[in-house]
Design an enzyme around this catalytic site. Structure first.
Site, PDB file in Angstrom:
ATOM      1  N   THR A  94       0.899  -1.144   0.166  1.00 51.56           N
ATOM      2  CA  THR A  94       0.036   0.055  -0.147  1.00 51.56           C
ATOM      3  C   THR A  94       0.765   1.184  -0.013  1.00 51.56           C
ATOM      4  OG1 THR A  94      -1.634  -1.161   1.342  1.00 51.56           O
ATOM      5  CG2 THR A  94      -1.862   1.234   1.257  1.00 51.56           C
ATOM      6  N   LYS A 169      -7.684   1.291  -2.697  1.00 55.89           N
ATOM      7  CA  LYS A 169      -7.168   0.687  -1.178  1.00 55.89           C
ATOM      8  C   LYS A 169      -7.171   1.787  -0.303  1.00 55.89           C
ATOM      9  CE  LYS A 169      -4.738  -1.843   1.435  1.00 55.89           C
ATOM     10  NZ  LYS A 169      -5.404  -2.770   2.024  1.00 55.89           N
ATOM     11  N   LYS A 244      -0.013   4.677   8.528  1.00 61.02           N
ATOM     12  CA  LYS A 244       0.483   5.090   7.316  1.00 61.02           C
ATOM     13  C   LYS A 244      -0.563   4.975   6.216  1.00 61.02           C
ATOM     14  CE  LYS A 244       1.599   1.922   4.190  1.00 61.02           C
ATOM     15  NZ  LYS A 244       2.264   0.932   3.613  1.00 61.02           N
TER      16      LYS A 244
HETATM   17  P1  NAD Z   1       5.897  -6.319   7.084  1.00 65.93           P
HETATM   18  O1  NAD Z   1       6.694  -5.287   7.833  1.00 65.93           O
HETATM   19  O2  NAD Z   1       5.361  -7.564   7.912  1.00 65.93           O
HETATM   20  O3  NAD Z   1       6.497  -6.992   5.740  1.00 65.93           O
HETATM   21  C1  NAD Z   1       7.380  -6.072   4.929  1.00 65.93           C
HETATM   22  C2  NAD Z   1       8.619  -6.926   4.647  1.00 65.93           C
HETATM   23  O4  NAD Z   1       9.464  -5.870   4.041  1.00 65.93           O
HETATM   24  C3  NAD Z   1       9.488  -6.994   6.186  1.00 65.93           C
HETATM   25  O5  NAD Z   1       9.706  -8.426   6.197  1.00 65.93           O
HETATM   26  C4  NAD Z   1      10.894  -6.331   5.678  1.00 65.93           C
HETATM   27  O6  NAD Z   1      11.830  -6.825   6.312  1.00 65.93           O
HETATM   28  C5  NAD Z   1      10.819  -6.121   4.117  1.00 65.93           C
HETATM   29  N1  NAD Z   1      11.587  -5.332   3.521  1.00 65.93           N
HETATM   30  C6  NAD Z   1      11.703  -4.121   3.761  1.00 65.93           C
HETATM   31  N2  NAD Z   1      12.559  -3.636   2.976  1.00 65.93           N
HETATM   32  C7  NAD Z   1      13.115  -4.417   2.006  1.00 65.93           C
HETATM   33  C8  NAD Z   1      13.810  -4.473   0.809  1.00 65.93           C
HETATM   34  N3  NAD Z   1      14.427  -3.383   0.553  1.00 65.93           N
HETATM   35  N4  NAD Z   1      14.121  -5.511   0.321  1.00 65.93           N
HETATM   36  C9  NAD Z   1      13.650  -6.806   0.896  1.00 65.93           C
HETATM   37  N5  NAD Z   1      12.545  -6.626   1.834  1.00 65.93           N
HETATM   38  C10 NAD Z   1      12.282  -5.511   2.517  1.00 65.93           C
HETATM   39  O7  NAD Z   1       4.505  -5.712   6.369  1.00 65.93           O
HETATM   40  P2  NAD Z   1       3.190  -6.371   5.933  1.00 65.93           P
HETATM   41  O8  NAD Z   1       2.102  -6.278   7.160  1.00 65.93           O
HETATM   42  O9  NAD Z   1       3.446  -7.688   5.235  1.00 65.93           O
HETATM   43  O10 NAD Z   1       2.898  -5.190   4.668  1.00 65.93           O
HETATM   44  C11 NAD Z   1       3.203  -5.173   3.475  1.00 65.93           C
HETATM   45  C12 NAD Z   1       2.509  -4.325   2.831  1.00 65.93           C
HETATM   46  O11 NAD Z   1       1.189  -4.736   2.631  1.00 65.93           O
HETATM   47  C13 NAD Z   1       2.270  -2.852   3.346  1.00 65.93           C
HETATM   48  O12 NAD Z   1       2.380  -1.923   2.415  1.00 65.93           O
HETATM   49  C14 NAD Z   1       0.804  -2.908   3.999  1.00 65.93           C
HETATM   50  O13 NAD Z   1       0.629  -1.589   4.266  1.00 65.93           O
HETATM   51  C15 NAD Z   1       0.154  -3.753   3.003  1.00 65.93           C
HETATM   52  N6  NAD Z   1      -0.851  -4.572   3.714  1.00 65.93           N
HETATM   53  C16 NAD Z   1      -0.766  -5.276   4.741  1.00 65.93           C
HETATM   54  C17 NAD Z   1      -1.942  -5.951   5.519  1.00 65.93           C
HETATM   55  C18 NAD Z   1      -1.671  -6.350   6.621  1.00 65.93           C
HETATM   56  O14 NAD Z   1      -2.967  -6.810   7.265  1.00 65.93           O
HETATM   57  N7  NAD Z   1      -0.408  -6.803   7.596  1.00 65.93           N
HETATM   58  C19 NAD Z   1      -3.205  -5.834   4.734  1.00 65.93           C
HETATM   59  C20 NAD Z   1      -3.129  -5.219   3.502  1.00 65.93           C
HETATM   60  C21 NAD Z   1      -2.020  -4.486   2.983  1.00 65.93           C
END
Ligand code: NAD
Length: 296
Positions: A94, A169, A244
């Site tokens: 997102t 979204k 965010k």
């Molecule tokens: P999270 O923090 O669990 O996962 C993100 C991952 O990205 C982490 O493991 C981090 O180490 C990795 N990362 C960061 N920079 C990196 C890089 N340069 N190279 C490789 N890996 C890298 O977050 P999440 O909950 O999985 O959410 C991810 C995205 O999905 C966000 O944008 C969030 O807004 C969106 N989202 C989350 C949810 C939810 O319920 N958690 C639902 C819908 C959308």
């Protein structure tokens, strides 16, 4: 097919695991050792860098925390050069509408294709393959993405041109944030009025108070399995991520001259919650701020 997957966190890990289960070879990279270990156990082939992950891939997915991470990764010259010509790159994080629109220009300029394809459905939807995808970009590119998205989703919507996946979204998650606050306040009030939590939950689900936040996140222990309150608010959807998303909504409100008073009120409470150390905890911990447990 060979899928490159960058970002194996709470969402990306289980999404990649579903692609593995569907028979794809998934080459994954994440900066976190914990995330890569979980993904490895689910059958993802872990490689040492994003460039290694994308080399020779049929399609690339990114699932990263925020727009700054996505932009830095997908404008990296070494990464763009490692991609086979005309590769489809799909960002499911997102991020800001403007960043998505910028990537819709920069990635084609480097000889590849891009879709902004954020998802809704939370970590439970990611694990169960029942996410909703909202996709901005060309219909032909979405057709090519379908064999992958269908494995991870219950529904896939084409919401228009560049950036419109993120637009959908952001508007959706603004409702989620407000519904979360309403659900927390109602749960506290119901309890103080002497209502049985499970009975109230069951009736609200089939009444006019129903919402996804209520059904999936009801913040009273032992009522619904999917709620993070059962796991001391670990995992799930972090307060910082909800902040965010609501920040992106307020930005979009400003740029369109739209009054978003209720979203702004939720941002204020979630900011207070994060300041008390709950930024990395699930956002339903808002219930603890609202019920006064964090006072004093
Ligand atoms: P999270 O923090 O669990 O996962 C993100 C991952 O990205 C982490 O493991 C981090 O180490 C990795 N990362 C960061 N920079 C990196 C890089 N340069 N190279 C490789 N890996 C890298 O977050 P999440 O909950 O999985 O959410 C991810 C995205 O999905 C966000 O944008 C969030 O807004 C969106 N989202 C989350 C949810 C939810 O319920 N958690 C639902 C819908 C959308």
């Amino acid at each position: 097919m060979t899928v490159a997957w960058i970002g194996l966190g709470n969402m990306g890990g289980p999404m990649a695991a579903n692609l593995v289960a569907a028979g794809h070879e998934v080459r994954g990279f994440d900066l976190s050792e914990h995330a890569t270990e979980l993904a490895r156990a689910a059958g993802v082939t872990i490689v040492g860098s994003a460039v290694q992950a994308v080399a020779g891939a049929d399609v690339v997915f990114t699932m990263l925390p925020a727009g700054s991470h996505v932009r830095a990764l997908l404008t990296d010259e070494a990464l763009l050069a490692a991609l086979p010509a005309n590769t489809l790159v799909i960002d499911s994080s997102t991020i800001e509408i403007d960043t998505a629109r910028e990537l819709h220009q920069l990635i084609p300029a480097a000889g590849h294709r891009f879709l902004d394809a954020p998802v809704s459905g939370g970590t439970f939807g990611a694990a169960s393959g029942t996410l909703t995808f909202m996709v901005g970009g060309s219909a032909a590119d979405l057709e090519e993405a379908k064999p992958y998205t269908d494995v991870m989703a219950g529904r896939v919507f084409h919401t228009g041109g560049p950036g419109n996946g993120q637009a959908a979204k952001i508007a959706n998650n603004m409702m989620l944030g407000i519904n979360l606050a309403a659900t927390c306040e109602a749960a506290i009030l119901a309890e103080r009025l002497g209502l049985d939590a499970k009975t109230f939950y069951n009736l609200a689900m089939v009444s006019s108070g129903d919402s996804w936040a209520l059904r999936t996140w009801y913040p009273v222990p032992g009522v619904v399995e999917t709620a993070a309150v059962n796991r001391d608010f670990e995992g799930g959807f972090a307060t910082n991520l909800m902040l965010k998303d609501l920040g992106l909504a307020l930005q979009a409100g400003e740029s369109t001259g739209t009054n978003l008073d209720f979203a702004a009120a939720v941002v204020e409470r979630l900011t207070a919650l994060a300041a008390r150390g709950y930024g990395a905890k699930d956002c339903t911990s808002l219930v603890r701020l609202l019920d006064g447990s964090l006072d004093g």
